[in-house]
Write an enzyme that holds these catalytic residues in place. Sequence first.
Site, PDB file in Angstrom:
ATOM      1  N   GLU A 197      -0.669  -6.039  -8.362  1.00  0.00           N
ATOM      2  CA  GLU A 197      -0.387  -5.035  -7.341  1.00  0.00           C
ATOM      3  C   GLU A 197       0.534  -3.931  -7.875  1.00  0.00           C
ATOM      4  O   GLU A 197       0.309  -2.744  -7.626  1.00  0.00           O
ATOM      5  CB  GLU A 197       0.248  -5.709  -6.121  1.00  0.00           C
ATOM      6  CG  GLU A 197       0.600  -4.735  -5.011  1.00  0.00           C
ATOM      7  CD  GLU A 197       1.222  -5.414  -3.807  1.00  0.00           C
ATOM      8  OE1 GLU A 197       1.370  -6.660  -3.829  1.00  0.00           O
ATOM      9  OE2 GLU A 197       1.567  -4.701  -2.842  1.00  0.00           O
TER      10      GLU A 197
ATOM     11  N   GLU B  93      -1.904  -0.138   2.612  1.00  0.00           N
ATOM     12  CA  GLU B  93      -2.455  -1.274   1.861  1.00  0.00           C
ATOM     13  C   GLU B  93      -3.867  -0.860   1.458  1.00  0.00           C
ATOM     14  O   GLU B  93      -4.749  -0.691   2.295  1.00  0.00           O
ATOM     15  CB  GLU B  93      -2.504  -2.530   2.740  1.00  0.00           C
ATOM     16  CG  GLU B  93      -1.150  -3.002   3.249  1.00  0.00           C
ATOM     17  CD  GLU B  93      -0.410  -3.901   2.259  1.00  0.00           C
ATOM     18  OE1 GLU B  93      -0.917  -4.120   1.135  1.00  0.00           O
ATOM     19  OE2 GLU B  93       0.687  -4.386   2.623  1.00  0.00           O
TER      20      GLU B  93
HETATM   21 ZN   LIG Z   1       3.058  -5.306  -1.670  1.00  0.00          ZN
END
Ligand SMILES: [Zn+2]
Length: 185
Positions: free
Chosen positions: A28, A151
């Site tokens: 990520e 996200e």
């Molecule tokens: Zn995160």
Amino acid sequence: MNVFINPGHALGGNPDPGCVNQAENLRECDIALTVGSIMGKFLEEAGCTVSLLQSHNLGGESPGFPNVTDTANHSLADAFISIHVNAGGGRGAETFCYWRYGAGGRLAASIQNQLVMAMQPLDKGYLDRGIKERPSLCVLRETMMPAALVELGFIDSADVWLLKEHQEDMAKALALGIMDYWKTV
Ligand SMILES: [Zn+2]
């Protein structure tokens, strides 16, 4: 327009890489930094002033690391965007804001719309999970300017190929979303 970009988690993954897909060698922290950096270039080309700080703390909760909200509040930014990647096997994008009906809500909606518009033609399974209020998130609560946390997709689902191969398209969509928001101010 002055934009503050906060790729999530820690630079280089130490101590916190965020979510990880080991089979795909994806983290990520790396996706967020790449997308955030490219987004910054698009915004600069559009005439914006851009600051970028990757931080795994979310506003003073981990004193050994850059306090991103403090830094942003001193930067006189007009908008703050935090970039993250989901885990848990779902699909698609969601964007968080402090309050749906405030400027941060408009910022979140603009970003979410552009990201979904860019990704759905590539993959119909990429869902529009909408915008959601998360006043508990420090980056949304402690920032003085309109803020959103996006996200980009799920690292452990069929979203993976988009996260691997379409980072530049995602970055462009986020930049367009910010420009859309700016027209509403
Ligand atoms: Zn995160």
